[in-house]
Write an enzyme that holds these catalytic residues in place. Sequence first.
Site, mmCIF file in Angstrom:
data_model
loop_
_atom_site.group_PDB
_atom_site.id
_atom_site.type_symbol
_atom_site.label_atom_id
_atom_site.label_comp_id
_atom_site.label_asym_id
_atom_site.label_seq_id
_atom_site.Cartn_x
_atom_site.Cartn_y
_atom_site.Cartn_z
ATOM 1 N N HIS A 99 0.780 -1.140 -0.046
ATOM 2 C CA HIS A 99 -0.049 0.165 0.065
ATOM 3 C C HIS A 99 0.882 1.430 -0.162
ATOM 4 C CE1 HIS A 99 -2.964 2.986 1.178
ATOM 5 N NE2 HIS A 99 -3.905 2.297 0.875
ATOM 6 N N GLU A 171 -3.882 1.851 -7.328
ATOM 7 C CA GLU A 171 -4.298 3.076 -6.237
ATOM 8 C C GLU A 171 -3.472 4.440 -6.527
ATOM 9 O OE1 GLU A 171 -6.430 1.605 -2.619
ATOM 10 O OE2 GLU A 171 -4.476 1.424 -2.094
HETATM 11 P P1 13P Z 1 -9.677 6.504 0.156
HETATM 12 O O1 13P Z 1 -10.954 5.785 -0.595
HETATM 13 O O2 13P Z 1 -9.744 7.270 1.512
HETATM 14 O O3 13P Z 1 -9.104 7.307 -0.807
HETATM 15 O O4 13P Z 1 -8.488 5.289 0.505
HETATM 16 C C1 13P Z 1 -8.118 4.470 -0.695
HETATM 17 C C2 13P Z 1 -6.996 3.518 -0.248
HETATM 18 O O5 13P Z 1 -6.107 3.889 0.142
HETATM 19 C C3 13P Z 1 -7.529 2.111 0.005
HETATM 20 O O6 13P Z 1 -6.575 1.270 0.198
#
Ligand code: 13P
Length: 255
Positions: A99, A171
């Site tokens: 992450h 992401e």
């Molecule tokens: P948000 O949905 O708060 O932008 O976070 C996304 C995330 O990092 C999920 O792992």
Amino acid sequence: MRDRKRPLFAANWKMYMGPHEVEAFISKYTTLFAPRDDATIVIFPPSISLVPFALAVEGRSDLEFGIQDVHTEVQGAHTGAISAAMVSGTQATWGLAGHSERRSEFGDGDAMVGTKLGRLFDAGIQPILCVGETIEEREAGRLFNVLERQIRGALEPLSEDVRRELVYAYEPVWAIGTGHTATPSDASEAHAIVREVVAAIVDEENAKAVTILYGGSVKPENIKELITAAGVDGVLVGGASLDPASWAVICDCGR
Ligand code: 13P
């Protein structure tokens, strides 16, 4: 065996929702969200809440859960850390690695992320590799290079068996917690890159079948357009998953 065709709705609770808050969340969420057999639901509570979570979802076998991060070792003198082998004792069946908050706050590099994915797999836990570019990298036209480097670096120490079983989460760092969601076409473009890189490292068949989640400011207002975008197989949701009502709306999408 995981059904690769069902959409996957995943919630990353990050450092929210301590043990004393889990029961109330689950009891509200389960009154709002009825089981559906055409989607997979997974929640990633903080590690200290895994056991209370497992107890709270007893009787709701449709609600799967997992760990946000594990150590690279199985056991040892690593104060404060948790291993994948320990997590498997909580009945958690999913695990994140890489992450962007782990990469930026704790220095998790690509090779370390790969080792973590392998530990998760060895413990019988489904690993998810998180990748994504910063705004500077995107603006410098380096989207492809960054995703390729992150995937190649993480897959490097892994055997063919593990590589074939990975799930990916794209992401973009600039979309996480910012309210600036990627457009559906941004998500499709990045997911196509992930598939292209997977095809080059594993093979075409795996690249076609692989599950790729989009994460970054997903909320009830944009879930439909994102989850129906080409190449998007599910979502990984942070902030909007902390409210049982909005998480239930997200999980109901397409029912
Ligand atoms: P948000 O949905 O708060 O932008 O976070 C996304 C995330 O990092 C999920 O792992």
